[in-house]
Design a protein around this motif. Sequence first.
Motif, PDB file in Angstrom:
ATOM      1  N   PHE A  68       0.846  -1.197   0.000  1.00  0.00           N
ATOM      2  CA  PHE A  68       0.000   0.000   0.000  1.00  0.00           C
ATOM      3  C   PHE A  68       0.880   1.244   0.000  1.00  0.00           C
ATOM      4  CE2 PHE A  68      -3.995  -1.822   2.330  1.00  0.00           C
ATOM      5  CZ  PHE A  68      -4.039  -2.874   1.432  1.00  0.00           C
ATOM      6  N   THR A  69       0.407   2.288  -0.672  1.00  0.00           N
ATOM      7  CA  THR A  69       1.139   3.541  -0.713  1.00  0.00           C
ATOM      8  C   THR A  69       0.177   4.711  -0.585  1.00  0.00           C
ATOM      9  OG1 THR A  69       2.800   2.587  -2.201  1.00  0.00           O
ATOM     10  CG2 THR A  69       2.736   4.986  -2.011  1.00  0.00           C
ATOM     11  N   ILE A  70       0.439   5.549   0.400  1.00  0.00           N
ATOM     12  CA  ILE A  70      -0.369   6.753   0.586  1.00  0.00           C
ATOM     13  C   ILE A  70       0.270   7.899  -0.190  1.00  0.00           C
ATOM     14  CG2 ILE A  70       0.846   7.491   2.673  1.00  0.00           C
ATOM     15  CD1 ILE A  70      -1.879   8.401   3.797  1.00  0.00           C
ATOM     16  N   SER A  71      -0.566   8.778  -0.703  1.00  0.00           N
ATOM     17  CA  SER A  71      -0.061   9.953  -1.419  1.00  0.00           C
ATOM     18  C   SER A  71      -1.091  11.066  -1.299  1.00  0.00           C
ATOM     19  CB  SER A  71       0.219   9.622  -2.888  1.00  0.00           C
ATOM     20  OG  SER A  71      -0.971   9.261  -3.559  1.00  0.00           O
ATOM     21  N   ARG A  72      -0.694  12.234  -1.750  1.00  0.00           N
ATOM     22  CA  ARG A  72      -1.620  13.365  -1.716  1.00  0.00           C
ATOM     23  C   ARG A  72      -1.371  14.240  -2.934  1.00  0.00           C
ATOM     24  NH1 ARG A  72      -0.826  15.945   3.756  1.00  0.00           N
ATOM     25  NH2 ARG A  72      -2.336  17.466   2.968  1.00  0.00           N
ATOM     26  N   ASP A  73      -2.425  14.932  -3.349  1.00  0.00           N
ATOM     27  CA  ASP A  73      -2.336  15.898  -4.439  1.00  0.00           C
ATOM     28  C   ASP A  73      -3.054  17.146  -3.946  1.00  0.00           C
ATOM     29  OD1 ASP A  73      -2.509  17.457  -6.709  1.00  0.00           O
ATOM     30  OD2 ASP A  73      -2.911  15.776  -8.035  1.00  0.00           O
ATOM     31  N   ASN A  74      -2.296  18.078  -3.426  1.00  0.00           N
ATOM     32  CA  ASN A  74      -2.907  19.274  -2.847  1.00  0.00           C
ATOM     33  C   ASN A  74      -3.642  20.104  -3.899  1.00  0.00           C
ATOM     34  OD1 ASN A  74      -1.971  18.597  -0.280  1.00  0.00           O
ATOM     35  ND2 ASN A  74      -0.073  19.757  -0.552  1.00  0.00           N
ATOM     36  N   ALA A  75      -3.175  20.063  -5.122  1.00  0.00           N
ATOM     37  CA  ALA A  75      -3.850  20.822  -6.183  1.00  0.00           C
ATOM     38  C   ALA A  75      -5.269  20.314  -6.413  1.00  0.00           C
ATOM     39  CB  ALA A  75      -3.041  20.740  -7.470  1.00  0.00           C
ATOM     40  N   LYS A  76      -5.471  19.023  -6.149  1.00  0.00           N
ATOM     41  CA  LYS A  76      -6.802  18.426  -6.301  1.00  0.00           C
ATOM     42  C   LYS A  76      -7.521  18.301  -4.964  1.00  0.00           C
ATOM     43  CE  LYS A  76      -5.654  15.834 -10.472  1.00  0.00           C
ATOM     44  NZ  LYS A  76      -5.600  14.498 -11.133  1.00  0.00           N
ATOM     45  N   ASN A  77      -6.868  18.790  -3.914  1.00  0.00           N
ATOM     46  CA  ASN A  77      -7.456  18.711  -2.567  1.00  0.00           C
ATOM     47  C   ASN A  77      -7.839  17.279  -2.216  1.00  0.00           C
ATOM     48  OD1 ASN A  77      -7.596  20.738  -0.597  1.00  0.00           O
ATOM     49  ND2 ASN A  77      -9.821  20.768  -0.644  1.00  0.00           N
ATOM     50  N   SER A  78      -6.947  16.360  -2.552  1.00  0.00           N
ATOM     51  CA  SER A  78      -7.248  14.944  -2.384  1.00  0.00           C
ATOM     52  C   SER A  78      -6.041  14.171  -1.878  1.00  0.00           C
ATOM     53  CB  SER A  78      -7.691  14.323  -3.718  1.00  0.00           C
ATOM     54  OG  SER A  78      -8.907  14.887  -4.168  1.00  0.00           O
ATOM     55  N   ALA A  79      -6.338  13.032  -1.288  1.00  0.00           N
ATOM     56  CA  ALA A  79      -5.315  12.072  -0.897  1.00  0.00           C
ATOM     57  C   ALA A  79      -5.734  10.708  -1.428  1.00  0.00           C
ATOM     58  CB  ALA A  79      -5.159  12.037   0.612  1.00  0.00           C
ATOM     59  N   TYR A  80      -4.772   9.801  -1.472  1.00  0.00           N
ATOM     60  CA  TYR A  80      -5.027   8.509  -2.103  1.00  0.00           C
ATOM     61  C   TYR A  80      -4.394   7.383  -1.306  1.00  0.00           C
ATOM     62  CZ  TYR A  80      -5.820  11.860  -5.844  1.00  0.00           C
ATOM     63  OH  TYR A  80      -6.265  12.936  -6.580  1.00  0.00           O
ATOM     64  N   LEU A  81      -4.908   6.191  -1.518  1.00  0.00           N
ATOM     65  CA  LEU A  81      -4.280   4.985  -1.002  1.00  0.00           C
ATOM     66  C   LEU A  81      -4.238   3.977  -2.143  1.00  0.00           C
ATOM     67  CD1 LEU A  81      -3.080   3.658   1.557  1.00  0.00           C
ATOM     68  CD2 LEU A  81      -5.313   2.572   1.896  1.00  0.00           C
ATOM     69  N   GLN A  82      -3.055   3.776  -2.689  1.00  0.00           N
ATOM     70  CA  GLN A  82      -2.871   2.786  -3.726  1.00  0.00           C
ATOM     71  C   GLN A  82      -2.635   1.442  -3.067  1.00  0.00           C
ATOM     72  OE1 GLN A  82      -2.984   3.092  -7.194  1.00  0.00           O
ATOM     73  NE2 GLN A  82      -2.855   0.852  -7.142  1.00  0.00           N
ATOM     74  N   MET A  83      -3.493   0.487  -3.367  1.00  0.00           N
ATOM     75  CA  MET A  83      -3.426  -0.828  -2.746  1.00  0.00           C
ATOM     76  C   MET A  83      -3.135  -1.866  -3.820  1.00  0.00           C
ATOM     77  SD  MET A  83      -6.586  -0.563  -0.057  1.00  0.00           S
ATOM     78  CE  MET A  83      -7.826  -0.685  -1.330  1.00  0.00           C
ATOM     79  N   ASN A  84      -1.975  -2.469  -3.738  1.00  0.00           N
ATOM     80  CA  ASN A  84      -1.570  -3.502  -4.687  1.00  0.00           C
ATOM     81  C   ASN A  84      -1.479  -4.854  -3.989  1.00  0.00           C
ATOM     82  OD1 ASN A  84      -1.285  -1.503  -6.700  1.00  0.00           O
ATOM     83  ND2 ASN A  84       0.850  -1.144  -6.114  1.00  0.00           N
ATOM     84  N   SER A  85      -1.477  -5.902  -4.775  1.00  0.00           N
ATOM     85  CA  SER A  85      -1.339  -7.263  -4.252  1.00  0.00           C
ATOM     86  C   SER A  85      -2.307  -7.516  -3.104  1.00  0.00           C
ATOM     87  CB  SER A  85       0.103  -7.521  -3.791  1.00  0.00           C
ATOM     88  OG  SER A  85       1.011  -7.307  -4.846  1.00  0.00           O
ATOM     89  N   LEU A  86      -3.548  -7.166  -3.314  1.00  0.00           N
ATOM     90  CA  LEU A  86      -4.548  -7.297  -2.253  1.00  0.00           C
ATOM     91  C   LEU A  86      -4.710  -8.749  -1.835  1.00  0.00           C
ATOM     92  CD1 LEU A  86      -6.977  -4.595  -3.525  1.00  0.00           C
ATOM     93  CD2 LEU A  86      -6.094  -4.723  -1.198  1.00  0.00           C
ATOM     94  N   LYS A  87      -4.894  -8.934  -0.546  1.00  0.00           N
ATOM     95  CA  LYS A  87      -4.986 -10.260   0.041  1.00  0.00           C
ATOM     96  C   LYS A  87      -6.365 -10.470   0.659  1.00  0.00           C
ATOM     97  CE  LYS A  87      -0.064 -10.346   1.221  1.00  0.00           C
ATOM     98  NZ  LYS A  87       0.923 -10.527   2.322  1.00  0.00           N
ATOM     99  N   LEU A  88      -6.648 -11.712   0.980  1.00  0.00           N
ATOM    100  CA  LEU A  88      -7.942 -12.050   1.573  1.00  0.00           C
ATOM    101  C   LEU A  88      -8.110 -11.441   2.960  1.00  0.00           C
ATOM    102  CD1 LEU A  88      -8.189 -15.774   0.452  1.00  0.00           C
ATOM    103  CD2 LEU A  88      -9.482 -13.823  -0.447  1.00  0.00           C
ATOM    104  N   GLU A  89      -7.032 -11.010   3.587  1.00  0.00           N
ATOM    105  CA  GLU A  89      -7.141 -10.376   4.899  1.00  0.00           C
ATOM    106  C   GLU A  89      -7.281  -8.857   4.838  1.00  0.00           C
ATOM    107  OE1 GLU A  89      -4.633 -12.362   3.879  1.00  0.00           O
ATOM    108  OE2 GLU A  89      -2.683 -11.645   4.601  1.00  0.00           O
ATOM    109  N   ASP A  90      -7.311  -8.291   3.625  1.00  0.00           N
ATOM    110  CA  ASP A  90      -7.432  -6.843   3.485  1.00  0.00           C
ATOM    111  C   ASP A  90      -8.857  -6.296   3.470  1.00  0.00           C
ATOM    112  OD1 ASP A  90      -4.635  -6.903   1.226  1.00  0.00           O
ATOM    113  OD2 ASP A  90      -4.658  -6.263   3.333  1.00  0.00           O
ATOM    114  N   PRO A  91      -9.879  -7.093   3.235  1.00  0.00           N
ATOM    115  CA  PRO A  91     -11.232  -6.533   3.192  1.00  0.00           C
ATOM    116  C   PRO A  91     -11.609  -5.793   4.463  1.00  0.00           C
ATOM    117  CG  PRO A  91     -11.254  -8.744   2.324  1.00  0.00           C
ATOM    118  CD  PRO A  91      -9.876  -8.502   2.889  1.00  0.00           C
TER     119      PRO A  91
END
Length: 123
Positions: A68-91
Amino acid sequence: QVQLVESGGGLVQPGGSLRLSCSASGATLDAYAIAWFRQAPGKEREPVQCITTTNEKFDYADSVKGRFTISRDNAKNSAYLQMNSLKLEDPAVYYCASVSYMCSEYEMFWAAWGQGTQVTVSS
């Protein structure tokens, strides 16, 4: 007072990816630290990652490190969480939170919360 709205959740197969978004209104997000928390059924809400106003990042959940990787884009007034390789324990329901200070793993520290977005991992 900042208001937060999460989006981007859904159903994905194990190994898949999702990108969660946290959109803010009522204030400019560049003055706020942003965190992602998650709560699985029957479990307490737990911190996942946090990003400061200077883009310093903190990992709180060992199980998501490297995936997982957190990021932000202040120009868009937004933040993100990129979630890769999701597992059965992530729900879980994933929440973003903000505070006009620094990062913290403690839920009570955070001033504003979104309503959450559901992430489901299933084959």
